[in-house]
Design a protein around this motif. Sequence first.
Motif, PDB file in Angstrom:
ATOM      1  N   SER A   1      21.262  75.042  70.658  1.00 24.78           N
ATOM      2  CA  SER A   1      20.860  75.086  72.071  1.00 24.78           C
ATOM      3  C   SER A   1      21.795  75.924  72.937  1.00 24.78           C
ATOM      4  O   SER A   1      21.649  75.949  74.152  1.00 24.78           O
ATOM      5  N   SER A   2      22.746  76.604  72.338  1.00 27.02           N
ATOM      6  CA  SER A   2      23.635  77.485  73.093  1.00 27.02           C
ATOM      7  C   SER A   2      23.010  78.866  73.193  1.00 27.02           C
ATOM      8  O   SER A   2      22.817  79.537  72.186  1.00 27.02           O
ATOM      9  N   MET A   3      22.663  79.269  74.406  1.00 30.81           N
ATOM     10  CA  MET A   3      22.063  80.579  74.643  1.00 30.81           C
ATOM     11  C   MET A   3      22.773  81.245  75.811  1.00 30.81           C
ATOM     12  O   MET A   3      23.420  80.581  76.617  1.00 30.81           O
ATOM     13  N   GLY A   4      22.648  82.557  75.921  1.00 33.56           N
ATOM     14  CA  GLY A   4      23.251  83.266  77.044  1.00 33.56           C
ATOM     15  C   GLY A   4      24.728  83.518  76.864  1.00 33.56           C
ATOM     16  O   GLY A   4      25.273  83.433  75.759  1.00 33.56           O
ATOM     17  N   THR A   5      25.401  83.851  77.964  1.00 30.01           N
ATOM     18  CA  THR A   5      26.827  84.184  77.940  1.00 30.01           C
ATOM     19  C   THR A   5      27.658  83.046  78.529  1.00 30.01           C
ATOM     20  O   THR A   5      27.177  82.281  79.363  1.00 30.01           O
ATOM     21  N   ARG A   6      28.890  82.960  78.080  1.00 32.55           N
ATOM     22  CA  ARG A   6      29.848  81.991  78.608  1.00 32.55           C
ATOM     23  C   ARG A   6      31.188  82.697  78.815  1.00 32.55           C
ATOM     24  O   ARG A   6      31.547  83.606  78.068  1.00 32.55           O
ATOM     25  N   ILE A   7      31.948  82.270  79.823  1.00 35.96           N
ATOM     26  CA  ILE A   7      33.303  82.767  80.034  1.00 35.96           C
ATOM     27  C   ILE A   7      34.279  81.691  79.576  1.00 35.96           C
ATOM     28  O   ILE A   7      34.178  80.532  79.993  1.00 35.96           O
ATOM     29  N   VAL A   8      35.203  82.065  78.697  1.00 39.99           N
ATOM     30  CA  VAL A   8      36.187  81.118  78.171  1.00 39.99           C
ATOM     31  C   VAL A   8      37.581  81.737  78.236  1.00 39.99           C
ATOM     32  O   VAL A   8      37.734  82.942  78.441  1.00 39.99           O
ATOM     33  N   ARG A   9      38.605  80.899  78.036  1.00 37.00           N
ATOM     34  CA  ARG A   9      39.994  81.369  78.034  1.00 37.00           C
ATOM     35  C   ARG A   9      40.629  81.099  76.674  1.00 37.00           C
ATOM     36  O   ARG A   9      40.475  80.014  76.116  1.00 37.00           O
ATOM     37  N   ASP A  10      41.347  82.090  76.158  1.00 35.68           N
ATOM     38  CA  ASP A  10      42.006  81.892  74.872  1.00 35.68           C
ATOM     39  C   ASP A  10      43.363  81.224  75.048  1.00 35.68           C
ATOM     40  O   ASP A  10      43.729  80.806  76.151  1.00 35.68           O
ATOM     41  N   GLN A  11      44.114  81.124  73.962  1.00 39.77           N
ATOM     42  CA  GLN A  11      45.395  80.405  73.990  1.00 39.77           C
ATOM     43  C   GLN A  11      46.436  81.079  74.880  1.00 39.77           C
ATOM     44  O   GLN A  11      47.429  80.450  75.268  1.00 39.77           O
ATOM     45  N   ASP A  12      46.218  82.346  75.228  1.00 35.41           N
ATOM     46  CA  ASP A  12      47.133  83.057  76.126  1.00 35.41           C
ATOM     47  C   ASP A  12      46.667  83.034  77.582  1.00 35.41           C
ATOM     48  O   ASP A  12      47.304  83.620  78.455  1.00 35.41           O
ATOM     49  N   GLY A  13      45.531  82.382  77.835  1.00 39.60           N
ATOM     50  CA  GLY A  13      44.996  82.322  79.197  1.00 39.60           C
ATOM     51  C   GLY A  13      44.164  83.528  79.560  1.00 39.60           C
ATOM     52  O   GLY A  13      43.768  83.679  80.718  1.00 39.60           O
ATOM     53  N   ASP A  14      43.886  84.417  78.595  1.00 40.01           N
ATOM     54  CA  ASP A  14      43.065  85.601  78.859  1.00 40.01           C
ATOM     55  C   ASP A  14      41.592  85.241  78.734  1.00 40.01           C
ATOM     56  O   ASP A  14      41.190  84.442  77.882  1.00 40.01           O
ATOM     57  N   TYR A  15      40.774  85.876  79.573  1.00 43.21           N
ATOM     58  CA  TYR A  15      39.354  85.557  79.620  1.00 43.21           C
ATOM     59  C   TYR A  15      38.557  86.362  78.595  1.00 43.21           C
ATOM     60  O   TYR A  15      38.864  87.517  78.302  1.00 43.21           O
ATOM     61  N   HIS A  16      37.498  85.728  78.073  1.00 38.23           N
ATOM     62  CA  HIS A  16      36.577  86.363  77.131  1.00 38.23           C
ATOM     63  C   HIS A  16      35.144  86.038  77.534  1.00 38.23           C
ATOM     64  O   HIS A  16      34.877  84.972  78.095  1.00 38.23           O
ATOM     65  N   LEU A  17      34.236  86.952  77.224  1.00 39.10           N
ATOM     66  CA  LEU A  17      32.801  86.685  77.312  1.00 39.10           C
ATOM     67  C   LEU A  17      32.301  86.353  75.912  1.00 39.10           C
ATOM     68  O   LEU A  17      32.506  87.132  74.975  1.00 39.10           O
ATOM     69  N   LEU A  18      31.686  85.190  75.758  1.00 38.71           N
ATOM     70  CA  LEU A  18      31.012  84.841  74.513  1.00 38.71           C
ATOM     71  C   LEU A  18      29.512  84.931  74.755  1.00 38.71           C
ATOM     72  O   LEU A  18      29.010  84.465  75.776  1.00 38.71           O
ATOM     73  N   SER A  19      28.786  85.499  73.810  1.00 40.95           N
ATOM     74  CA  SER A  19      27.347  85.635  73.962  1.00 40.95           C
ATOM     75  C   SER A  19      26.638  85.125  72.715  1.00 40.95           C
ATOM     76  O   SER A  19      26.993  85.498  71.593  1.00 40.95           O
ATOM     77  N   PHE A  20      25.620  84.263  72.917  1.00 38.34           N
ATOM     78  CA  PHE A  20      24.889  83.637  71.822  1.00 38.34           C
ATOM     79  C   PHE A  20      23.489  84.254  71.717  1.00 38.34           C
ATOM     80  O   PHE A  20      22.666  84.085  72.623  1.00 38.34           O
ATOM     81  N   GLY A  21      23.233  84.973  70.635  1.00 41.92           N
ATOM     82  CA  GLY A  21      21.919  85.572  70.407  1.00 41.92           C
ATOM     83  C   GLY A  21      21.178  84.858  69.293  1.00 41.92           C
ATOM     84  O   GLY A  21      21.790  84.420  68.308  1.00 41.92           O
ATOM     85  N   GLN A  22      19.853  84.722  69.425  1.00 42.73           N
ATOM     86  CA  GLN A  22      19.058  84.026  68.429  1.00 42.73           C
ATOM     87  C   GLN A  22      17.801  84.816  68.090  1.00 42.73           C
ATOM     88  O   GLN A  22      17.247  85.512  68.938  1.00 42.73           O
ATOM     89  N   ALA A  23      17.349  84.683  66.841  1.00 50.87           N
ATOM     90  CA  ALA A  23      16.097  85.325  66.408  1.00 50.87           C
ATOM     91  C   ALA A  23      15.568  84.593  65.186  1.00 50.87           C
ATOM     92  O   ALA A  23      16.326  83.953  64.447  1.00 50.87           O
ATOM     93  N   THR A  24      14.261  84.686  64.962  1.00 50.20           N
ATOM     94  CA  THR A  24      13.600  84.070  63.811  1.00 50.20           C
ATOM     95  C   THR A  24      12.835  85.143  63.041  1.00 50.20           C
ATOM     96  O   THR A  24      12.170  85.981  63.662  1.00 50.20           O
TER      97      THR A  24
END
Length: 462
Positions: free
Chosen positions: A286-309
């Motif tokens: 159920s994870s779709m779209g993009t998320r902003i997260v922080r790594d162990q150094d406090g730097d930001y990342h964009l995570l993106s979840f793509g799905q297909a059948t």
Amino acid sequence: MNKLSKTALWMAMFAATASVNGQNAGNAPVEIVDVQTMINNWYDKNPSIKNSGPNILPDGRTVIVAEGSAAISKKPNEKDFQLSRTIAYEKAFLAAKKQCVKFQSEKIESDLEQKLSKPEQGRIEDDIDRMVKDGLDKGDATKVAQAMNSDNPASKEADTLNTPSTKSEKIVSNQLDQAIKASGGDPNQAQPKEKVAQILTSSSFKSNIKSMAAAKCVGLQVVASFESVSSPNDQGSIGVIAVQSDLMKSISEAFASGNWKYVPKGAAGKPLVEYIPKTDLAVLLSSMGTRIVRDQDGDYHLLSFGQATPAAKGGTAQDIAWSEADLKSRNQISSFLGEQVTNNSRYSAREETRGLPDADEVVATGDSSDESTRAVGKNLMRGVSQVYKTKIIHPVSGQPVMIVVTEMSAKGMKGAAAMAAPPKLEDQTKPAPAANNAANPKAENLKSSDSYVKEGMSGRDF
């Protein structure tokens, strides 16, 4: 067994956060029929976030909470069920964005009334306090606040106010000053409540406030997503809860501009791969779209979840589905970036006296069908790589769902072009090897049950 007890439900929540709580909560079967009930239950379990609207957090910051839902047009036993799930998510998020604009419009109007009740120095001090609460260095906050409240046009403050939201706020502020001067008042002094109300209720200002609200909502982030499918023969639905804050808005705009000077440094999070709910298939599905997260150094990342059948059985169809999931994941990042770039261009092109872009047009920017927006965002996709892939069997449809997760880091944005002047179109993404060295991961099964509820990650990064 009645129809209600035959309901199969999935609830996933993925928040950009450094802390994780209650990952395996809610395993006991419960009878929940629609996503709105699930949304209401989520609010009950997270009392620090009230129902949709402006929220005051314990630290004093104001966030906007919005929600949206949409029907899955195809039934689980139909061929295009997976595509319909993805489209339903996008529609639900767009509905949340429109709701965000409504709430922001009301908040902006109220904030402007309060702001203009003080002299200029008081307004600057209030803006500084707000930005410092978001974690911005006081010196940088002072520069932004002074630029926001100066008599200069937005173009003269471009080095500091280089994002759609700050430009829109500056343009509206200057228009207010002009209106006050036209009525014989001094815009640097506290204004009578009646005069402010008269200005703000004019049709032109109503339109500009709505557009300013749309610009602020570009930082909207999904913190919870919900899926409800009652049976293989019934339509399901997707729901989301999303949160907007000045912090998330600044981070979102910085990803597209490459200018991180006025974005607070994040507290330490955790290694990037630990944000991917690999051990909780319902959450991952159920994870779709993009998320902003922080790594162990406090730097930001964009995570993106793509799905297909896959469109059919066989290796070729599965290979195509893997490519489609990867492309979908990357397109979501390029749409995310392109939305910022396109809207920045709209606001940069406006003269102070001409008003702002149409709010509905701003809100719609970034839709997956907008090829031009994705093309603009593709310019800035430096260092995008695939970090995880897996295949999950949807428990109601029985169809395999290929899931690909890609990421983009703030570190990789160094040297990116400013939003107002994107470089020539060229694909700068990295062709990444298959995640976990597995070209074709084996399918993982979600056990079907009469009623299934799952809560995933929870926390705060907004």
